[in-house]
Scaffold this active site. Structure first.
Site, PDB file in Angstrom:
ATOM      1  CE  LYS A 142      -4.501   0.994   0.572  1.00 47.72           C
ATOM      2  NZ  LYS A 142      -5.699   0.329   0.084  1.00 47.72           N
ATOM      3  N   GLY A 177     -20.974   6.430   5.055  1.00 45.94           N
ATOM      4  CA  GLY A 177     -20.012   6.794   4.017  1.00 45.94           C
ATOM      5  C   GLY A 177     -20.671   6.650   2.652  1.00 45.94           C
ATOM      6  CG  ASN A 216     -15.811   7.078  -5.585  1.00 48.20           C
ATOM      7  OD1 ASN A 216     -16.540   7.890  -6.138  1.00 48.20           O
ATOM      8  ND2 ASN A 216     -14.520   7.294  -5.392  1.00 48.20           N
ATOM      9  CB  VAL A 217     -17.469   1.778  -2.006  1.00 46.54           C
ATOM     10  CG1 VAL A 217     -18.022   0.390  -1.726  1.00 46.54           C
ATOM     11  CG2 VAL A 217     -16.103   1.669  -2.657  1.00 46.54           C
TER      12      VAL A 217
HETATM   13  P1  NAD Z   1     -14.610   7.864  -0.873  1.00 47.14           P
HETATM   14  O1  NAD Z   1     -13.535   8.793  -0.469  1.00 47.14           O
HETATM   15  O2  NAD Z   1     -15.192   7.968  -2.249  1.00 47.14           O
HETATM   16  O3  NAD Z   1     -15.834   7.969   0.155  1.00 47.14           O
HETATM   17  C1  NAD Z   1     -15.689   7.991   1.543  1.00 47.14           C
HETATM   18  C2  NAD Z   1     -16.938   8.694   2.103  1.00 47.14           C
HETATM   19  O4  NAD Z   1     -16.900   8.562   3.516  1.00 47.14           O
HETATM   20  C3  NAD Z   1     -16.995  10.193   1.787  1.00 47.14           C
HETATM   21  O5  NAD Z   1     -18.299  10.517   1.326  1.00 47.14           O
HETATM   22  C4  NAD Z   1     -16.701  10.848   3.134  1.00 47.14           C
HETATM   23  O6  NAD Z   1     -17.340  12.098   3.297  1.00 47.14           O
HETATM   24  C5  NAD Z   1     -17.263   9.818   4.089  1.00 47.14           C
HETATM   25  N1  NAD Z   1     -16.733   9.872   5.449  1.00 47.14           N
HETATM   26  C6  NAD Z   1     -15.469  10.076   5.873  1.00 47.14           C
HETATM   27  N2  NAD Z   1     -15.397  10.024   7.218  1.00 47.14           N
HETATM   28  C7  NAD Z   1     -16.664   9.762   7.641  1.00 47.14           C
HETATM   29  C8  NAD Z   1     -17.265   9.569   8.926  1.00 47.14           C
HETATM   30  N3  NAD Z   1     -16.535   9.647  10.044  1.00 47.14           N
HETATM   31  N4  NAD Z   1     -18.597   9.308   8.988  1.00 47.14           N
HETATM   32  C9  NAD Z   1     -19.336   9.221   7.867  1.00 47.14           C
HETATM   33  N5  NAD Z   1     -18.835   9.400   6.639  1.00 47.14           N
HETATM   34  C10 NAD Z   1     -17.523   9.658   6.524  1.00 47.14           C
HETATM   35  O7  NAD Z   1     -14.028   6.400  -0.614  1.00 47.14           O
HETATM   36  P2  NAD Z   1     -14.478   5.016  -1.273  1.00 47.14           P
HETATM   37  O8  NAD Z   1     -13.647   4.757  -2.481  1.00 47.14           O
HETATM   38  O9  NAD Z   1     -15.971   4.979  -1.374  1.00 47.14           O
HETATM   39  O10 NAD Z   1     -13.976   3.981  -0.176  1.00 47.14           O
HETATM   40  C11 NAD Z   1     -14.691   3.834   1.050  1.00 47.14           C
HETATM   41  C12 NAD Z   1     -13.990   2.809   1.936  1.00 47.14           C
HETATM   42  O11 NAD Z   1     -13.909   1.557   1.243  1.00 47.14           O
HETATM   43  C13 NAD Z   1     -12.535   3.182   2.305  1.00 47.14           C
HETATM   44  O12 NAD Z   1     -12.258   2.701   3.592  1.00 47.14           O
HETATM   45  C14 NAD Z   1     -11.710   2.394   1.285  1.00 47.14           C
HETATM   46  O13 NAD Z   1     -10.399   2.124   1.752  1.00 47.14           O
HETATM   47  C15 NAD Z   1     -12.547   1.131   1.182  1.00 47.14           C
HETATM   48  N6  NAD Z   1     -12.338   0.420  -0.061  1.00 47.14           N
HETATM   49  C16 NAD Z   1     -12.610   1.015  -1.242  1.00 47.14           C
HETATM   50  C17 NAD Z   1     -12.414   0.320  -2.430  1.00 47.14           C
HETATM   51  C18 NAD Z   1     -12.747   0.943  -3.754  1.00 47.14           C
HETATM   52  O14 NAD Z   1     -12.842   0.187  -4.742  1.00 47.14           O
HETATM   53  N7  NAD Z   1     -12.970   2.244  -3.831  1.00 47.14           N
HETATM   54  C19 NAD Z   1     -11.912  -0.993  -2.400  1.00 47.14           C
HETATM   55  C20 NAD Z   1     -11.654  -1.589  -1.158  1.00 47.14           C
HETATM   56  C21 NAD Z   1     -11.860  -0.873   0.001  1.00 47.14           C
END
Ligand code: NAD
Length: 349
Positions: free
Chosen positions: A80, A180, A183-184
């Site tokens: 990472k 949250g 994206n996911v």
């Molecule tokens: P992202 O940055 O698009 O979205 C994260 C969201 O969480 C944002 O809307 C943000 O405002 C919100 N957030 C942050 N802190 C918060 C809190 N304390 N309470 C409520 N909301 C909060 O990220 P993503 O790509 O959607 O990824 C989300 C999680 O999934 C991360 O932990 C990431 O490591 C994990 N993940 C993502 C992927 C992927 O394909 N994108 C793959 C594996 C794991």
């Protein structure tokens, strides 16, 4: 923070710390294990309060990638990278070029990808200086943004947990809290809504909450109210360490399955969930759809249908973990960690 004795260090193969004053880059690349192949894991850009926090995060995430890639049966090790900086303020092409040069210097030991705070556009800049990148939109076998496939695997995992807990995997009528809405989380909400779930949504970004409430005609939950909310499933899809000794006693959901990495603040948090009868889906199993998607690009051949077929196997693995946990009376996170370590050792031999 001391490194060798830190629990997160866990005998990492390599930790590379670099600075490029011209672009402002400060980055740490961590390679936990290359036993199964080159270490692959995303690049996170985050405004950490201290460098110790950045180091701890990258080490925990990197080890998580070793376990995730092993249990997804990918020919990849775990690594990472983090850039210490605010993604809203400090991005520039030069920053990502400098990061690309750092990746290139490792000669293919580490393959980078998207994570929180970085996008496919950022990776396109990185790719100008190294070919050890996945999750691109162009190239020989582009896999693009992994988030929709991560959400797909998370959706299937929630169904698997519902089946184990309630005897049916049907989400309709189940109260599912998605924390949250990035994206996911947003993509997951769409799938759950279509399947008839009764959504509750929470995000520190108020606009995202209001948008989701309007789109899905659902209930918004204040950030501080998540754990005491009346729901069947808590799906953490924001940042890590939300499950700890302070939040777990307040948790009303009987299932925790979400996409966020490192949801457990410590191994002990997994035991607390288990002892309270909460069914926890180990995060790196649940969210492995994204890396399964990105690994297809690394292999040189990308076909979304076969990626979805592989992701559709995640529930089988989860059910195995749930069953072993129930039979052996061991928390699901400990079962999954042991399975992952065994697979890594086999490749080391
Ligand atoms: P992202 O940055 O698009 O979205 C994260 C969201 O969480 C944002 O809307 C943000 O405002 C919100 N957030 C942050 N802190 C918060 C809190 N304390 N309470 C409520 N909301 C909060 O990220 P993503 O790509 O959607 O990824 C989300 C999680 O999934 C991360 O932990 C990431 O490591 C994990 N993940 C993502 C992927 C992927 O394909 N994108 C793959 C594996 C794991």
């Amino acid at each position: 923070m001391t490194v060798f004795n830190a629990p997160e260090f866990d005998s990492h193969e390599l930790v590379s710390i670099s600075e490029d004053k011209t672009s402002g880059l400060r980055t740490i690349i961590a390679v936990h294990s290359s036993a199964r192949g080159p270490a692959c894991g995303g690049l996170r850009m985050w405004p950490y309060a201290t460098e110790a926090e950045a180091l701890r995060d990258v080490l925990r995430l990197s080890r998580g990638m070793s376990y995730k890639n092993a249990l997804a049966d990918l020919p990849l090790g775990g690594g990472k990278a983090v850039i210490w900086g605010d993604p809203r303020l400090s991005k520039s092409p030069a920053l990502f070029h400098a990061f690309g040069r750092c990746v290139e210097r490792l000669g293919g030991l580490y393959i980078t990808a998207e994570d929180v705070g970085t996008t496919t556009e950022d990776l396109a800049q990185v790719a100008k200086y190294t070919r050890h990148v996945t999750g691109l939109r162009t190239g020989a076998a582009p896999s693009g943004d992994p988030s929709p496939l991560t959400a797909f695997g998370t959706f299937l995992s929630i169904k698997a947990a519902l089946k184990t807990r309630y005897g049916t995997d049907d989400p309709s009528g189940r109260r599912i809290l998605v924390q949250g809405l990035g994206n996911v989380g947003a993509a997951l909400c769409h799938q759950l809504h279509e399947a008839g779930a009764s959504l509750l949504v929470s995000d520190i970004n108020r606009e995202r909450v209001l948008y989701a409430m309007d789109l899905f005609k659902c209930q918004g939950v204040e950030a501080g109210e998540v754990f005491q909310s009346d729901c069947d499933v808590y799906a953490p899809c924001a940042l890590g360490a939300t499950l700890n000794e302070e939040t777990i006693p307040r948790l009303r959901a009987r299932i925790v399955v979400g996409a966020a990495n490192n949801q457990l603040a410590s191994e002990e948090a997994g035991r607390m969930l288990f002892e309270r009868g909460v069914l926890y889906g180990p995060d790196y199993v649940v969210n492995s759809g994204g890396i399964i998607n990105a690994a297809a690009e690394v292999s040189g051949f990308y076909d979304e249908r076969s990626v979805r077929t592989k992701i559709a196997r995640i529930p089988l693995l989860l059910e195995d973990i749930f069953n072993r946990s129930a039979t052996e009376r061991v928390p699901t996170n400990e079962i999954a960690d042991a399975m992952a370590r065994a697979r890594m050792r086999r490749n080391d031999a």
